[in-house]
Write a protein that holds these residues in place. Structure first.
Motif, PDB file in Angstrom:
ATOM      1  N   VAL A 274     -53.179 -26.370  34.492  1.00  0.00           N
ATOM      2  CA  VAL A 274     -53.386 -24.918  34.566  1.00  0.00           C
ATOM      3  C   VAL A 274     -52.960 -24.264  33.267  1.00  0.00           C
ATOM      4  O   VAL A 274     -53.668 -23.420  32.704  1.00  0.00           O
ATOM      5  N   GLU A 275     -51.797 -24.643  32.745  1.00  0.00           N
ATOM      6  CA  GLU A 275     -51.305 -24.063  31.500  1.00  0.00           C
ATOM      7  C   GLU A 275     -52.215 -24.399  30.318  1.00  0.00           C
ATOM      8  O   GLU A 275     -52.455 -23.557  29.457  1.00  0.00           O
ATOM      9  N   THR A 276     -52.723 -25.622  30.287  1.00  0.00           N
ATOM     10  CA  THR A 276     -53.657 -26.009  29.231  1.00  0.00           C
ATOM     11  C   THR A 276     -54.927 -25.156  29.302  1.00  0.00           C
ATOM     12  O   THR A 276     -55.422 -24.681  28.278  1.00  0.00           O
ATOM     13  N   ALA A 277     -55.444 -24.948  30.505  1.00  0.00           N
ATOM     14  CA  ALA A 277     -56.660 -24.129  30.681  1.00  0.00           C
ATOM     15  C   ALA A 277     -56.405 -22.674  30.295  1.00  0.00           C
ATOM     16  O   ALA A 277     -57.261 -22.028  29.691  1.00  0.00           O
ATOM     17  N   LYS A 278     -55.228 -22.155  30.617  1.00  0.00           N
ATOM     18  CA  LYS A 278     -54.899 -20.763  30.286  1.00  0.00           C
ATOM     19  C   LYS A 278     -54.724 -20.556  28.789  1.00  0.00           C
ATOM     20  O   LYS A 278     -54.947 -19.459  28.283  1.00  0.00           O
ATOM     21  N   SER A 279     -54.336 -21.592  28.066  1.00  0.00           N
ATOM     22  CA  SER A 279     -54.042 -21.451  26.637  1.00  0.00           C
ATOM     23  C   SER A 279     -55.297 -21.466  25.755  1.00  0.00           C
ATOM     24  O   SER A 279     -55.196 -21.225  24.557  1.00  0.00           O
ATOM     25  N   VAL A 280     -56.460 -21.733  26.322  1.00  0.00           N
ATOM     26  CA  VAL A 280     -57.690 -21.794  25.523  1.00  0.00           C
ATOM     27  C   VAL A 280     -58.150 -20.379  25.188  1.00  0.00           C
ATOM     28  O   VAL A 280     -58.398 -19.575  26.086  1.00  0.00           O
ATOM     29  N   PRO A 281     -58.279 -20.048  23.899  1.00  0.00           N
ATOM     30  CA  PRO A 281     -58.780 -18.714  23.536  1.00  0.00           C
ATOM     31  C   PRO A 281     -60.277 -18.592  23.846  1.00  0.00           C
ATOM     32  O   PRO A 281     -61.028 -19.553  23.734  1.00  0.00           O
ATOM     33  N   LEU A 282     -60.689 -17.395  24.235  1.00  0.00           N
ATOM     34  CA  LEU A 282     -62.102 -17.160  24.559  1.00  0.00           C
ATOM     35  C   LEU A 282     -63.020 -17.450  23.379  1.00  0.00           C
ATOM     36  O   LEU A 282     -64.176 -17.831  23.558  1.00  0.00           O
ATOM     37  N   SER A 283     -62.505 -17.299  22.171  1.00  0.00           N
ATOM     38  CA  SER A 283     -63.331 -17.541  20.980  1.00  0.00           C
ATOM     39  C   SER A 283     -63.729 -19.016  20.846  1.00  0.00           C
ATOM     40  O   SER A 283     -64.690 -19.334  20.157  1.00  0.00           O
ATOM     41  N   ASP A 284     -63.012 -19.928  21.515  1.00  0.00           N
ATOM     42  CA  ASP A 284     -63.330 -21.358  21.464  1.00  0.00           C
ATOM     43  C   ASP A 284     -64.412 -21.749  22.464  1.00  0.00           C
ATOM     44  O   ASP A 284     -64.858 -22.894  22.466  1.00  0.00           O
ATOM     45  N   LEU A 285     -64.804 -20.824  23.342  1.00  0.00           N
ATOM     46  CA  LEU A 285     -65.730 -21.154  24.418  1.00  0.00           C
ATOM     47  C   LEU A 285     -67.175 -20.804  24.053  1.00  0.00           C
ATOM     48  O   LEU A 285     -67.448 -19.685  23.629  1.00  0.00           O
ATOM     49  N   PRO A 286     -68.101 -21.738  24.228  1.00  0.00           N
ATOM     50  CA  PRO A 286     -69.515 -21.424  23.979  1.00  0.00           C
ATOM     51  C   PRO A 286     -70.062 -20.388  24.970  1.00  0.00           C
ATOM     52  O   PRO A 286     -70.892 -19.567  24.607  1.00  0.00           O
ATOM     53  N   ASP A 287     -69.611 -20.447  26.236  1.00  0.00           N
ATOM     54  CA  ASP A 287     -70.047 -19.481  27.256  1.00  0.00           C
ATOM     55  C   ASP A 287     -68.848 -18.613  27.612  1.00  0.00           C
ATOM     56  O   ASP A 287     -67.870 -19.088  28.167  1.00  0.00           O
ATOM     57  N   LYS A 288     -68.943 -17.350  27.311  1.00  0.00           N
ATOM     58  CA  LYS A 288     -67.807 -16.435  27.508  1.00  0.00           C
ATOM     59  C   LYS A 288     -67.797 -15.786  28.890  1.00  0.00           C
ATOM     60  O   LYS A 288     -66.909 -15.021  29.209  1.00  0.00           O
ATOM     61  N   GLN A 289     -68.789 -16.086  29.748  1.00  0.00           N
ATOM     62  CA  GLN A 289     -68.863 -15.514  31.092  1.00  0.00           C
ATOM     63  C   GLN A 289     -68.193 -16.450  32.101  1.00  0.00           C
ATOM     64  O   GLN A 289     -68.359 -17.664  32.028  1.00  0.00           O
ATOM     65  N   ALA A 290     -67.484 -15.867  33.075  1.00  0.00           N
ATOM     66  CA  ALA A 290     -66.778 -16.662  34.069  1.00  0.00           C
ATOM     67  C   ALA A 290     -67.729 -17.397  35.003  1.00  0.00           C
ATOM     68  O   ALA A 290     -67.391 -18.445  35.529  1.00  0.00           O
ATOM     69  N   ARG A 291     -68.916 -16.856  35.261  1.00  0.00           N
ATOM     70  CA  ARG A 291     -69.872 -17.440  36.200  1.00  0.00           C
ATOM     71  C   ARG A 291     -69.235 -17.613  37.568  1.00  0.00           C
ATOM     72  O   ARG A 291     -69.437 -18.596  38.251  1.00  0.00           O
ATOM     73  N   ASN A 292     -68.420 -16.630  37.948  1.00  0.00           N
ATOM     74  CA  ASN A 292     -67.688 -16.649  39.214  1.00  0.00           C
ATOM     75  C   ASN A 292     -68.323 -15.626  40.151  1.00  0.00           C
ATOM     76  O   ASN A 292     -68.293 -14.431  39.881  1.00  0.00           O
TER      77      ASN A 292
END
Length: 186
Positions: free
Chosen positions: A83-101
């Motif tokens: 959980v902590e690893t997932a929380k630490s990822v900055p949004l700028s590192d993600l190709p898809d910035k939408q939660a799709r939730n």
């Protein structure tokens, strides 16, 4: 009066043709409605549109696959480190910035918006790769989440695409906690 003048001026007969045609069309619609309505799914089929999962059987760190609407759904009891690893990822590192939730439409792809509030260790995602519909392998890949072996899409521990041809994050289906040990998907 000329013939061209009579052809342009509507007559009583023209009105009767239009009224008869409109009445026939409305009557055909009323006649067809029961046949169209019977094609809707019955209540038994709609009941299958949801799935209940007993969370008490899922150990910490374990991913379980359940079926929902004919699709695999991954239910993951993540560890605190995951959980902590997932929380630490900055949004700028993600190709898809939408939660799709489906529970939070329009939210960004931060881990908080992908898991249930107050129960961040539980991650529920539809287990179908967003590239070509393959089923990814759990606890694999370069980011500790899923790996789609067909074309090499890597997802992290929040189900977000990190590398590969997949265009979107794994979708989060609509779900709710019925109790601390049970969720209802759908």
């Amino acid at each position: 009066m000329t013939a061209t003048h009579d052809a342009q001026e509507p007559s009583r007969r023209d009105f009767l043709y239009i009224a008869t045609g409109a009445t026939a069309a409305i009557g055909a619609g009323f006649l067809a409605w029961p046949f169209i309505a019977q094609m809707n799914p019955d209540r038994a089929a709609l009941a299958l549109a949801s799935s209940e999962v007993d969370l008490s059987q899922i150990a910490e760190g374990q991913v379980v696959t359940v079926k929902w609407r004919g699709k695999p759904v991954f239910v993951w009891n993540r560890t605190k480190d995951q959980v902590e690893t997932a929380k630490s990822v900055p949004l700028s590192d993600l190709p898809d910035k939408q939660a799709r939730n489906e529970n939070m439409p329009g939210a960004d792809a931060s881990d908080v918006n992908r898991a249930a509030k107050g129960k961040e260790n539980w991650l529920v995602v539809v287990g179908v790769c967003t590239h070509l519909g393959c089923v990814p392998i759990s606890n694999s890949g370069d980011f500790g989440g899923w790996l789609c072996p067909c074309h090499g899409s890597h997802y992290d521990s929040s189900g977000r695409i990190r590398r590969g041809p997949a265009p979107e994050n794994l979708p989060v289906p609509p779900y709710a906690f019925d109790s601390d040990t049970k969720i209802k998907i759908g």
